[in-house]
Structure formats: C-alpha cells, structure tokens
Motif scaffolding. Structure first.
Motif, PDB file in Angstrom:
ATOM      1  N   PRO A 133       0.939  -1.172  -0.099  1.00  0.00           N
ATOM      2  CA  PRO A 133       0.145   0.128  -0.040  1.00  0.00           C
ATOM      3  C   PRO A 133       0.825   1.240  -0.165  1.00  0.00           C
ATOM      4  CG  PRO A 133      -0.828  -1.544   1.469  1.00  0.00           C
ATOM      5  CD  PRO A 133       0.588  -2.148   1.103  1.00  0.00           C
ATOM      6  N   GLU A 134       0.101   2.215  -0.364  1.00  0.00           N
ATOM      7  CA  GLU A 134       1.093   3.560  -0.643  1.00  0.00           C
ATOM      8  C   GLU A 134       1.654   4.072   0.756  1.00  0.00           C
ATOM      9  OE1 GLU A 134       0.259   7.746  -3.186  1.00  0.00           O
ATOM     10  OE2 GLU A 134      -1.232   6.803  -1.862  1.00  0.00           O
ATOM     11  N   ASN A 135       1.153   3.824   1.752  1.00  0.00           N
ATOM     12  CA  ASN A 135       1.847   4.360   3.110  1.00  0.00           C
ATOM     13  C   ASN A 135       2.589   3.028   3.931  1.00  0.00           C
ATOM     14  OD1 ASN A 135      -0.353   2.584   3.795  1.00  0.00           O
ATOM     15  ND2 ASN A 135      -0.793   3.617   5.537  1.00  0.00           N
ATOM     16  N   GLU A 136       2.847   2.026   3.194  1.00  0.00           N
ATOM     17  CA  GLU A 136       3.715   0.968   3.575  1.00  0.00           C
ATOM     18  C   GLU A 136       4.714   0.583   2.791  1.00  0.00           C
ATOM     19  OE1 GLU A 136       1.254  -2.219   4.621  1.00  0.00           O
ATOM     20  OE2 GLU A 136       0.469  -1.257   6.203  1.00  0.00           O
ATOM     21  N   TRP A 137       5.869  -0.147   3.079  1.00  0.00           N
ATOM     22  CA  TRP A 137       7.176  -0.441   2.320  1.00  0.00           C
ATOM     23  C   TRP A 137       7.455  -1.945   2.817  1.00  0.00           C
ATOM     24  CZ3 TRP A 137       9.083   1.653  -1.634  1.00  0.00           C
ATOM     25  CH2 TRP A 137      10.271   1.205  -2.162  1.00  0.00           C
ATOM     26  N   PRO A 138       8.129  -2.615   1.927  1.00  0.00           N
ATOM     27  CA  PRO A 138       8.632  -3.946   2.311  1.00  0.00           C
ATOM     28  C   PRO A 138       9.670  -3.839   3.300  1.00  0.00           C
ATOM     29  CG  PRO A 138       8.385  -3.787   0.117  1.00  0.00           C
ATOM     30  CD  PRO A 138       8.306  -2.330   0.519  1.00  0.00           C
ATOM     31  N   ASN A 139       9.707  -4.898   4.172  1.00  0.00           N
ATOM     32  CA  ASN A 139      10.846  -5.082   5.043  1.00  0.00           C
ATOM     33  C   ASN A 139      11.869  -5.383   4.242  1.00  0.00           C
ATOM     34  OD1 ASN A 139      10.059  -7.416   4.580  1.00  0.00           O
ATOM     35  ND2 ASN A 139      10.368  -8.096   6.778  1.00  0.00           N
ATOM     36  N   ASN A 140      13.315  -5.720   5.071  1.00  0.00           N
ATOM     37  CA  ASN A 140      14.613  -5.899   4.329  1.00  0.00           C
ATOM     38  C   ASN A 140      14.259  -7.497   3.675  1.00  0.00           C
ATOM     39  OD1 ASN A 140      15.736  -3.789   5.372  1.00  0.00           O
ATOM     40  ND2 ASN A 140      16.266  -4.538   7.376  1.00  0.00           N
ATOM     41  N   ALA A 141      13.435  -8.339   4.258  1.00  0.00           N
ATOM     42  CA  ALA A 141      13.119  -9.627   3.678  1.00  0.00           C
ATOM     43  C   ALA A 141      12.320  -9.640   2.711  1.00  0.00           C
ATOM     44  CB  ALA A 141      13.080 -10.708   4.819  1.00  0.00           C
ATOM     45  N   LYS A 142      11.652  -8.591   2.495  1.00  0.00           N
ATOM     46  CA  LYS A 142      10.621  -8.246   1.413  1.00  0.00           C
ATOM     47  C   LYS A 142       9.450  -9.444   1.393  1.00  0.00           C
ATOM     48  CE  LYS A 142      13.441  -5.777  -1.903  1.00  0.00           C
ATOM     49  NZ  LYS A 142      14.038  -5.816  -3.155  1.00  0.00           N
ATOM     50  N   ASN A 143       9.103  -9.852   2.642  1.00  0.00           N
ATOM     51  CA  ASN A 143       8.036 -11.008   2.808  1.00  0.00           C
ATOM     52  C   ASN A 143       6.935 -10.323   3.543  1.00  0.00           C
ATOM     53  OD1 ASN A 143       8.982 -10.483   5.489  1.00  0.00           O
ATOM     54  ND2 ASN A 143       9.708 -12.689   5.613  1.00  0.00           N
ATOM     55  N   ILE A 144       6.872  -9.011   3.967  1.00  0.00           N
ATOM     56  CA  ILE A 144       5.752  -8.240   4.719  1.00  0.00           C
ATOM     57  C   ILE A 144       5.949  -6.755   4.500  1.00  0.00           C
ATOM     58  CG2 ILE A 144       5.501  -9.829   6.799  1.00  0.00           C
ATOM     59  CD1 ILE A 144       6.777  -8.038   8.405  1.00  0.00           C
ATOM     60  N   CYS A 145       4.742  -6.120   4.444  1.00  0.00           N
ATOM     61  CA  CYS A 145       4.787  -4.761   4.396  1.00  0.00           C
ATOM     62  C   CYS A 145       4.827  -4.029   5.774  1.00  0.00           C
ATOM     63  CB  CYS A 145       3.623  -4.241   3.526  1.00  0.00           C
ATOM     64  SG  CYS A 145       3.663  -4.716   1.845  1.00  0.00           S
ATOM     65  N   VAL A 146       5.418  -3.072   6.006  1.00  0.00           N
ATOM     66  CA  VAL A 146       5.779  -2.214   7.137  1.00  0.00           C
ATOM     67  C   VAL A 146       5.353  -0.816   6.914  1.00  0.00           C
ATOM     68  CG1 VAL A 146       7.408  -3.978   8.347  1.00  0.00           C
ATOM     69  CG2 VAL A 146       8.295  -2.097   7.013  1.00  0.00           C
ATOM     70  N   SER A 147       4.996  -0.114   7.708  1.00  0.00           N
ATOM     71  CA  SER A 147       4.735   1.451   7.658  1.00  0.00           C
ATOM     72  C   SER A 147       6.000   2.175   7.354  1.00  0.00           C
ATOM     73  CB  SER A 147       4.114   1.927   9.044  1.00  0.00           C
ATOM     74  OG  SER A 147       2.946   1.217   9.580  1.00  0.00           O
ATOM     75  N   LYS A 148       6.014   2.912   6.480  1.00  0.00           N
ATOM     76  CA  LYS A 148       7.000   3.733   6.030  1.00  0.00           C
ATOM     77  C   LYS A 148       7.399   4.778   6.979  1.00  0.00           C
ATOM     78  CE  LYS A 148       6.049   4.024   1.231  1.00  0.00           C
ATOM     79  NZ  LYS A 148       5.727   4.791  -0.175  1.00  0.00           N
ATOM     80  N   THR A 149       8.489   5.052   7.149  1.00  0.00           N
ATOM     81  CA  THR A 149       9.368   6.002   7.895  1.00  0.00           C
ATOM     82  C   THR A 149       8.644   7.637   7.801  1.00  0.00           C
ATOM     83  OG1 THR A 149      11.070   4.673   8.456  1.00  0.00           O
ATOM     84  CG2 THR A 149      11.239   6.916   9.374  1.00  0.00           C
ATOM     85  N   VAL A 150       8.040   8.147   8.857  1.00  0.00           N
ATOM     86  CA  VAL A 150       7.712   9.660   8.570  1.00  0.00           C
ATOM     87  C   VAL A 150       8.916  10.471   8.751  1.00  0.00           C
ATOM     88  CG1 VAL A 150       6.312  11.469   9.354  1.00  0.00           C
ATOM     89  CG2 VAL A 150       5.522   8.886   9.273  1.00  0.00           C
ATOM     90  N   GLU A 151       9.193  11.344   7.740  1.00  0.00           N
ATOM     91  CA  GLU A 151      10.222  12.257   7.683  1.00  0.00           C
ATOM     92  C   GLU A 151       9.975  13.740   7.914  1.00  0.00           C
ATOM     93  OE1 GLU A 151      13.446  11.861   8.120  1.00  0.00           O
ATOM     94  OE2 GLU A 151      13.307   9.661   8.194  1.00  0.00           O
ATOM     95  N   TYR A 152      10.505  14.411   8.605  1.00  0.00           N
ATOM     96  CA  TYR A 152      10.446  15.886   8.543  1.00  0.00           C
ATOM     97  C   TYR A 152      11.526  16.258   9.656  1.00  0.00           C
ATOM     98  CZ  TYR A 152       7.456  15.108  12.795  1.00  0.00           C
ATOM     99  OH  TYR A 152       7.167  14.496  14.033  1.00  0.00           O
TER     100      TYR A 152
END
Length: 753
Positions: free
Chosen positions: A463-482
């Motif tokens: 999903p747009e607000n998630e990103w694969p983990n290092n193993a690319k087997n689950i989606c985790v929430s993206k890091t919020v940057e500011y």
C-alpha cells in the motif's frame, strides 16, 4: 433378567438388596466347609506389580475385610497373588490368584440335581442369603428387562442374538495381508458361524489358503470381508420383520476374478438362470432378479452396467469410482456406495500441494480405465500448475517390475517431487527459457514489492503508506520524515543559531537606543536602523515556522511571512543607500538633490516596496495557498511531510522581488563606494548585499536539487546566513565605534572636518 409375570420375584429381590444396604455388621456363621488337599509343597503365588491407585485400593480392601471379619492375619508360608481388573463403572475389582491352591485342593463330588421349580428355588436361595447377611449391590443389578448382554451374546426371551458391538468388530477388522492375519480373522469370525446359514460352504474358498499346501496369494482378503458383510446384512434383513415385511431376500454369488469377460459371463448366467449363458432368455422358475451388487473394480462394473442397462436392472457398486458412472444419461440404473474418482483426484492434488510437490510421475494400469484415469488426473494437476514428468502404463502382469522410464527419470529431483527449489517469501518465480513451467529460478522482488507466500508467481506492491521490510516478505509502515525536534540534530543547530542571532539583533537595537542621541546614531537614520533591526530579528525567528511537523497554518505562514519581513529589511537597506547617495550629492553647490533630503523619500520607499510583496502574499493565499503534503515517492520507504507551495509562480515572484531590491541596493551602494570614508556606509551596504545575493544565488540550485527535510534545511540556512550577513556587515562597524572608539563618535569626525 426377570421375565414378565415374575414381578413378585423382582419385589422380593429389591427388598433383599435394600436390607443389604442397611446391614453394616457381620454375622458369625455356625457352618464350616472342610477343605481337603493333597500333600505337596506349599504354593507360592505370583507377585503382581501394582500402580499407586491399585496399592491404595489394596490397602482399603484388606482393611475393610479385616473389619468385617472375612479375613484374619496369617503367618502361613503359602501365598496368593493379588491384582485388580477394571469395572464398567471405572472402579477396581480385586482378584486373588488361587491357581496354586487349586492344584492342591481335592475336589468334592458335585451334588445330584433334581427337577425343581425355578421360582421356588430362587425364593429359597434368596432367603438363605438374607439369613446369612449375604447381599448384592442394588446399583449393579438390572431387573424386569427383556434382554441382557452376556459373553458376546444378547439373551432374549425368544433365544440368543449377536451382540452388535461384536458385529462392528468384525466389520471394522483390518484387512488381512498375510496368512497369519487371515487365520486370526477366521478364528474370530467362526464364533458367529451358528448365526450365518451355510457358513462352512461360504468360507470354504477362504479356509483353503490356511492349509500349508495352498498358495495364500490367490485369495483376496478384502473381498472376503465384503462377502461376510453382505451375508450378515442379508441375514439381518431377513430376520427383522420391520425392515422388509413379508419379503425374503435370496442371492447368487459369483466371483468375477477381476476379469471383464468373466463378469459378463456371470451376469448372463444369473439372468438366464441356467449353467449355460442364454442372452435374452430366462430359465428361472422361481422369483425374478431384483438387482445386482458389484463389482469392486471400475472396469468390470462398467462392463456389467452396459449389459444390465439394456434390461433395466438396478446395479449397486461398492468399489467402482470411475467418473463415467456418474453420467445419469448413460447409466441411469447404476448407484454407488463410494465417492466418485473426482474426489480422489482432488485429494491427490491437495496432498501434493500440502507436500509442495509440483514435479511428479503417473503410473497406472495399461488398459482403458488406466488411460481414462491419466486424462482426468492430468487435467486436475495441470489446473493447479503441477507438472507431470512421465506417464507410465503398466500391465497387471508387470506390476512388480520397475518400468524403464522410471529408471531414466530425473532421479536427482524425483525424491523431493520438485524440479526447482521452493521460492521463499520475498522472491518470485522466473521461468527458465525453454524449460517446463515447473522449472524456474527464484529472483528477489523488485523495490517496493513483496511476496508473503512461497512460490509466488508475482510480487505485490505494498500500500502507498507501507514499504517492504528487508526480507521483502511483509509490508511495514513507512518512516515519517520531517525536521523533528526529537530526532534531528539540524533542528537543534538551527534553533540555537536563530535565537542567538535574534538576541544579537535585540542587543544591537538596545545599544542603539542607549546611544540614541550620539552623532553616529543620528547620522545613520535612526528610524531606518530601528526598522532594519526589528525586521532582521523577525527574519531570524521566522525559522521556527520551518521546524517541526508541518501543518496547514505553518505552511501558509512560512514563505509569506519570511518574504514580507525580508522585503522590509531589503527595502530599509535600499532606502539607506538612496539617502547616502543623495546626501553627498546635495552638499555640492547648486545641487538639485537638496529637495530630496529629508524623511519623505525613505518613508515612500518603505511604504511602496513592501506593499508589492504584501499584495503578492494576499493573492497567493487567496488563489492557491500553501498546504501540508505527504510525499510518498521521493525516497523509498519514507513518507516526507512537507509544505506544498501551492503556487510555484507566487513563490518565485517572492524570491525574485527580494532579489530585485537587493540587486538595486547593491548597484547603488557600489556606485557611491568612492565617497569619502567619513560617514560612508556605502561600503558596508555593498558588502552586505554582496553576501545576501551570493547566499541566495547559491541557495537556488541546492534548493531545487534536494527533497524533503533537506530542502527545508537549505532554505533555513539561506535565511540565517543572509540575515546574519546584513546584521554583521552594516551594524558591527558602528557597534565597534560606539563601544570601543568613542572618540570617533563626534560630529566633527562624522562631517569629516
């Protein structure tokens, strides 16, 4: 069991048993029973191992019998083993092993019984029991019933019947696979031979293999079990008037031997009613054939069905699973007690998927049925992307021979049932060119994609607000940057310097107020200096609008407030530059510039120049105001919370206008840089505008080449450095004179006299 009409006996029994529950003491009986025995060594009983609950029950039993006087302590060297057996109610029944004592005991001759009345004798026996306080437990007795289970039989008022629990044991007996197993089954089944008519004839062909001179491999034990079940069912139906009243079933039993031709011959013999097959002719003199049961195999069942369908006979198969038999148009009279082979094929597919096998071979019989099985099973396997390496048809005669195709198979992959290793989660299949679809390579998922299942055909986008983990087997929430106060060192750096520079501006303003009436402060246009210092202070403090988590209100105030405040600063510098230029030109005799000397010109500049920036800001907020924005795509795995300028044109108009004012100030200051040094701040203005323009010219490409919080950091750095450059270049030389060179702060020195 008490029959009907014996209710007075039942009442007598209930009274006797009830009295037994009320009697707690024992009676000493005057009778003795002599025990004669032969002279032999003292018997020593076997010692039994007892568990914890059994030891406890043993102690309780001994104590109870000692208290009742049934037993007493003994020092005899003889002994008998003590053990327990389970009761139906879950309790323990004590048992004593008196076999050693029985061997020494001389048996008394049995008494001669005479004819007697059962009812009278029962009364006498029960009366004797009552007189001697011998009672039974009422909860263990069942009175006034019509049947009792006893030693594998059911005792009825009409006779004996088979215990259904024992029958189920016969039906559920595992199929014998060797001679010993067949002998065990026959021994168990023979117990009920008296209930099966013509039992010895039926089992004759099966009992023969138990003899050592006969080959037991010729007997199909499974079919023998089916035969016994059939005979038992016929017997039960015929003996139960409630199932088929006034109907007695008969049967003809033929063994097809698994041969299609023999099955056809047997059907014709049954229909003809003669030892010779006579199609379309019946020699039967009694009763008609109601239907056919059989066969076990699909090929013989199909052949029988094709023939019986012509005559409309019902056929029930108990083993054929061929899918053709499910076609009600072709076989409307065929019924089965087993599921269709389609169920088996689906079960095979599910089993292979469970084992994660996708590279298999098929071995079946070399006949029409085997070919049909291969076609149907292959269809199911292909639909589930299971590959078939080989298909082997083997004749019945060569079942025990390894086919040559199997010897030449891919033996390195055959044991594990796969052509390629399983692709773990985080990878996807990549088909090898020129290979089967089950032979593939495993490649990692692309950036932004993941797979959470083994052997994935394709990777999935998170999903747009998630990103694969290092193993690319689950989606985790993206890091919020500011630019966060909690996590970024840059925020602390900018905050410290912003406060420091703002404090310096206020301190400079305070010093100017302290020296408000001195010639130097008067000569620098006190009003413009005051406006410039205040605007520089606000410029330093405007940095805090860019720090922290952006929201809509801070986004709208960032660029507009900075642009207006900085425009005021540059406008005051422009006004000072114009005043310096006019002041020196007005000292010339007959100069027309004297009419511009005064406060009108700087006030006009201070009103007109910032007004344009204010109008631009109002239009900006009205038409396309800045707003909070989530940037999902600039950096992988990060969500950048930033301010969208809304109107890019308005943003660059703001920067361009400030740059235009700064450039005009720089050009004017550069033109009057050669004036006398006394009271010549044109040089300082020139240096300040040079720093200002250099910073912002360098800032623009850096600003455009960065994203997220670093783009904001570039703008903050430009604000701080450009404002600090103006503060230091214009005011520090004056502070030096005010604080350390007071002798230069005179009117004479200012006028250069």
């Amino acid at each position: 069991m008490v029959p009907r009409g014996g209710r007075e006996v039942a009442r007598f029994l209930r009274v006797s048993f009830a009295l037994g529950q009320l009697t707690n003491s024992h009676l000493t009986r005057p009778m003795t029973t002599p025990l004669n025995y032969s002279w032999k060594p003292c018997p020593l009983g076997h010692s039994f191992n007892l568990a914890g609950p059994e030891i406890k029950a043993q102690k309780e039993n001994i104590q109870e019998n000692l208290e009742k006087g049934f037993i007493c302590p003994s020092s005899s060297p003889a002994g008998a083993g003590f053990f327990f057996v389970g009761k139906k109610d879950g309790g323990l029944r004590p048992c004593i092993d008196y076999r050693g004592l029985n061997k020494l005991t001389v048996r008394n001759p049995l008494p001669q019984w005479k004819t007697f009345s059962l009812r009278t004798q029962v009364h006498q026996v029960l009366q004797k029991h009552r007189e001697n306080c011998l009672f039974a437990k009422l909860e263990k007795c069942t009175l006034e019933v019509l049947e009792v289970a006893f030693l594998g039989y059911i005792l009825l008022d009409q006779g004996l019947a088979i215990d259904p629990n024992k029958v189920s044991a016969v039906l559920e007996w595992p199929e014998p696979t060797d001679l010993k197993g067949l002998q065990l089954f026959l021994g168990f089944a023979n117990f009920y031979r008296k209930f099966i008519w013509n039992f010895s004839t039926i089992v004759h062909t099966v009992t023969n293999p138990t003899r050592r001179e006969v080959d037991s491999s010729r007997v199909d034990c499974r079919e023998y079990v089916h035969l016994l079940a059939f005979l038992f069912a016929i017997n039960e139906i015929n003996s139960n008037p409630d199932i088929l009243p006034n109907v007695t079933l008969g049967y003809h039993i033929y063994d097809s031997c698994g041969d299609v031709k023999k099955a056809t011959k047997d059907v014709l013999q049954i229909l003809s009613g003669h030892t010779k097959e006579a199609p379309n002719y019946s020699c039967m003199q009694r009763d008609n054939v109601a239907g056919f049961i059989g066969d076990l195999r699909s090929d013989t069942t199909l052949q029988m069905a094709q023939l019986l369908n012509l005559y409309g006979y019902t056929q029930i198969s108990y083993g054929a699973g061929d899918s053709l038999l499910s076609d009600r148009r072709m076989y409307p009279n065929v019924f089965r007690t087993v599921p269709d082979n389609e169920i088996h094929y689906m079960a095979i597919v599910k089993l292979l998927e469970r084992l994660k096998w996708n590279w298999i071979g098929i071995i079946t019989s070399d006949d029409e049925y085997g070919e049909r099985e291969i076609r149907q099973l292959s269809k199911h396997l292909t639909n589930h992307r299971i590959c078939i390496e080989f298909k082997i048809l083997v004749s019945v005669k060569n079942y025990n021979t390894i086919p040559p195709e199997l010897k030449t198979s891919t033996t390195e992959v055959l044991p594990k049932g796969r052509c390629s290793s399983e692709c773990l989660p985080g990878f996807r299949k990549a088909l090898r060119e020129g290979y089967h679809i089950c032979c593939y390579d495993c490649v990692p998922c692309s950036e932004g994609e993941m797979s959470n299942q083994s052997d994935s055909e394709n990777c999935q986008m998170c999903p747009e607000n998630e990103w694969p983990n290092n193993a690319k087997n689950i989606c985790v929430s993206k890091t919020v940057e500011y630019l966060s106060y909690e996590k970024d060192v840059l925020v602390i750096f900018f905050s410290v310097f912003s406060i420091l520079f703002a404090a310096t501006s206020y301190l400079t303003l305070g010093i100017f107020f302290w020296f408000w009436s001195t010639p130097l402060v008067k000569a620098n246009n006190r009003n413009l200096s005051f406006i410039l210092l205040c605007s520089l202070t606000l410029s330093f403090l405007s940095v805090f609008l860019f720090l922290g988590r952006p929201v809509d209100i801070t986004c709208m105030l960032q660029q507009i407030s900075f642009g207006i405040v900085f425009t005021i600063s540059v406008s005051s510098i422009l006004a000072r530059t114009i005043m310096v230029s006019i002041a020196f030109k007005a000292t010339r005799p007959g100069s027309s510039c004297r009419k511009w000397v005064g406060v009108k010109l700087p006030n006009t500049v201070m009103l007109f120049c910032p007004s344009i920036q204010v109008i631009n800001g109002i239009l900006w907020l009205s038409i396309s105001p800045p707003f909070q924005e989530y940037d999902m795509h600039s950096y992988p795995g990060e969500i950048i919370i930033q301010c969208n300028d809304g109107s890019t044109l308005a943003f660059y108009i703001t920067l361009g206008y400030m740059g235009f004012l700064a450039a005009v100030s720089f050009v004017l200051a550069f033109m009057v840089r050669t004036l006398p040094d006394s009271f010549n701040e044109a040089k300082y203005i020139t240096f300040s505008m040079l720093v200002f323009c250099s910073v912002w010219i360098a800032m623009i490409p850096a600003y455009l080449s960065t994203r997220g919080k670093y783009m904001v950091a570039v703008e903050i750095f430009a604000i701080l450095t450009s404002s600090a450059g103006v503060l230091f270049c214009i005011f520090f030389p004056k502070l030096y004179i005010l604080l350390f060179k007071a002798e230069l702060n005179t009117q004479k020195n200012i006028l250069g006299k």
